[in-house]
Design a protein around this motif. Structure first.
Motif, PDB file in Angstrom:
ATOM      1  N   PHE A 399       0.839  -1.204   0.000  1.00 42.52           N
ATOM      2  CA  PHE A 399       0.000   0.000   0.000  1.00 42.52           C
ATOM      3  C   PHE A 399       0.868   1.246   0.000  1.00 42.52           C
ATOM      4  CE2 PHE A 399      -2.388  -3.414   1.953  1.00 42.52           C
ATOM      5  CZ  PHE A 399      -3.627  -3.331   1.326  1.00 42.52           C
ATOM      6  N   ARG A 403      -2.174   4.983   2.919  1.00 36.92           N
ATOM      7  CA  ARG A 403      -2.840   3.850   3.582  1.00 36.92           C
ATOM      8  C   ARG A 403      -1.997   3.257   4.713  1.00 36.92           C
ATOM      9  NH1 ARG A 403      -6.719   1.714   0.190  1.00 36.92           N
ATOM     10  NH2 ARG A 403      -7.627   0.935   2.124  1.00 36.92           N
ATOM     11  N   GLU A 406      -3.695   2.801   8.232  1.00 38.79           N
ATOM     12  CA  GLU A 406      -4.650   1.694   8.271  1.00 38.79           C
ATOM     13  C   GLU A 406      -3.950   0.345   8.271  1.00 38.79           C
ATOM     14  OE1 GLU A 406      -8.783   2.447   6.187  1.00 38.79           O
ATOM     15  OE2 GLU A 406      -7.156   3.000   4.845  1.00 38.79           O
TER      16      GLU A 406
END
Length: 467
Positions: A399, A403, A406
């Motif tokens: 990612f 991101r 997360e």
């Protein structure tokens, strides 16, 4: 004539700036102390239970709740880094952790120990660990330099988990189990001082939405599942009820997240995180690795103390073989990733670890010699050390920067859930009757989990070394 502004950082692949290297010291030490906290308690089981007038199972529950608190709050902790900033969350987590360690050192009973160790240190870890992985990913952009950085972080993490019994045993035997928590508080103070070099590469977003409902559902669901496993040796119906309720809450969480996404609001985590096959497989391998590491640590430590009658320092010394194995393999992470694909390293790591568990069962359960544990623990340490870094690298690299909050929270949650399940599952089997039979069964369960991780690793895509 005005000169054009100098780029903030110039480096060739595999090289990192001096400030970036200085940042690694507090980040790696933070991973070390959190991993150490999860395993050093294993050699203090008898001392704590006698001093606080409790049982081995009571201490096991405190250990598991600490690991569970980390797992339950790691995803929310990762999301908070976006809102409040990575360094701010890092320092806040260290402060909460340090307070918890100090309270645990003064605990008059199991309840206060649970508050300080299980709750405060668990919450502190959930706040400080996601920034460790986010900052490492952002500061080291190419695979080779990132492998070196994660190799350092994971080496100290693995050493903390494997050497926790030895360090804890030395401190407990020389001073007392309470001093082991004073040691943690002192290391946290050192990390805070070293953190003056840490600079957050991304600005905080104070107006960013935080999904409180999703955070509560995720924490409750995970707690119910692990507590159900812990209750397995007492009441089968209670176990089934807790597991079923936990599953229902987690299904509710998934529906909650999807509803948030459909309405255009930001959920606790995006379901698109699970759309990447490579990341999913990497998460499975991480879960299995930490389940095996913490499961083996608890089972062997409990067996040696309860059945063999070894004291804390003797028990800790036996784990030196695993510590050396993890250290040697993790420090070689950069060279290994240049030479071999990450999938190959993970597959080999699982294979070696499973062989180590098999050797541990075959030799240790039937031999009275303390040295019978050494070959198996050494193989387990080598196997885990080989695959810890590439597994993290596979997931984080799947990612982009936006991101990382997360995926770091999810990654650490999955790993810490593995740690808590390892202690809960293997510990429940052993505590029921900590003799040679259940000991072998508990390790056999861990080896079976390793086979699942090995299967997932073989399904990872092939990549060129250093790619």
């Amino acid at each position: 004539m005005a000169m054009p502004p100098k780029p903030p950082e110039t480096r060739s692949p595999g090289q990192t700036s001096r400030p970036a290297r200085r940042v690694l010291a507090p980040l790696a030490l933070a991973q070390f102390i959190c991993s150490y906290a999860g395993s050093n308690m294993n050699v203090m089981i008898n001392d704590i239970s006698k001093d606080l007038d409790t049982t081995v199972q009571g201490v096991q529950t405190v250990i598991t709740v600490f690991l569970l608190t980390m797992a339950a709050l790691m995803i929310p902790g990762g999301k908070l880094t976006d809102r409040y900033g990575r360094k701010r969350c890092f320092l806040a987590g260290l402060t909460v952790y340090g307070v918890g360690a100090a309270l645990s050192a003064l605990a008059p009973g199991l309840g206060v120990l649970a508050l300080g160790y299980s709750i405060l240190q668990g919450v502190g870890t959930a706040l400080l660990i996601p920034p460790v992985y986010i900052l490492t990913t952002l500061l080291f952009p190419d695979v080779t330099s990132r492998a070196r950085a994660f190799g350092t972080v994971m080496a100290l993490g693995g050493i903390g988990a494997a050497a926790g019994p030895l360090i804890g045993g030395l401190i407990t035997s020389a001073i007392g189990w309470r001093a082991a928590f004073v040691f943690q508080a002192a290391v946290v103070a050192l990390i805070i001082v070293l953190s003056r070099h840490v600079r957050d590469p991304l600005p905080p977003e104070p107006d960013r939405h935080f999904d409180i409902g999703g955070a509560v559902l995720s924490a409750v669901g995970l707690v119910l599942v692990v507590m159900g496993i812990l209750a397995a040796d007492d009441n089968g119906w209670l176990t089934a009820g807790l597991l079923a309720l936990g599953a229902l809450v987690l299904v509710w969480l998934l529906r909650w997240v999807r509803a948030k996404e459909r309405s255009g609001r930001e959920p606790l985590f995006s379901t698109s995180l699970f759309h990447d096959r490579t990341s999913n497989l990497g998460l499975v391998t991480q879960h299995a690795q930490w389940l095996m590491l913490m499961g083996v640590s608890f089972v062997v430590a409990a067996y040696l103390q309860v059945v063999r009658g070894y004291d804390a320092i003797e028990t800790g010394a036996i784990f030196t073989a695993a510590t050396l194995g993890i250290l040697a393999a993790s420090l070689a992470a950069e060279r290994l990733v240049k030479r071999w694909p990450q999938r190959t390293l993970i597959v080999v790591g699982f294979g070696v670890t499973i062989c180590g568990i098999g050797l541990l069962i075959a030799m240790a359960s039937g031999s009275p010699s303390v040295w019978a544990f050494t070959p198996g623990l050494l193989l387990i340490g080598l196997g885990l050390g080989v695959m810890l870094t590439p597994s993290v690298n596979v997931v984080q690299s799947s990612f982009g920067e936006e991101r990382q909050g997360e995926i770091s929270g999810l990654s650490r949650s999955v790993s810490n859930l593995g740690s808590s399940l390892g202690t809960a599952i293997a510990g429940t089997i052993l505590v029921a009757d900590p003799a040679a039979g259940p000991y072998a069964v508990a390790l056999g369960v861990l080896a079976f989990v390793g086979l699942g991780g090995l299967t997932a690793a073989t399904m990872l895509p092939e990549q060129q070394p250093g790619a």
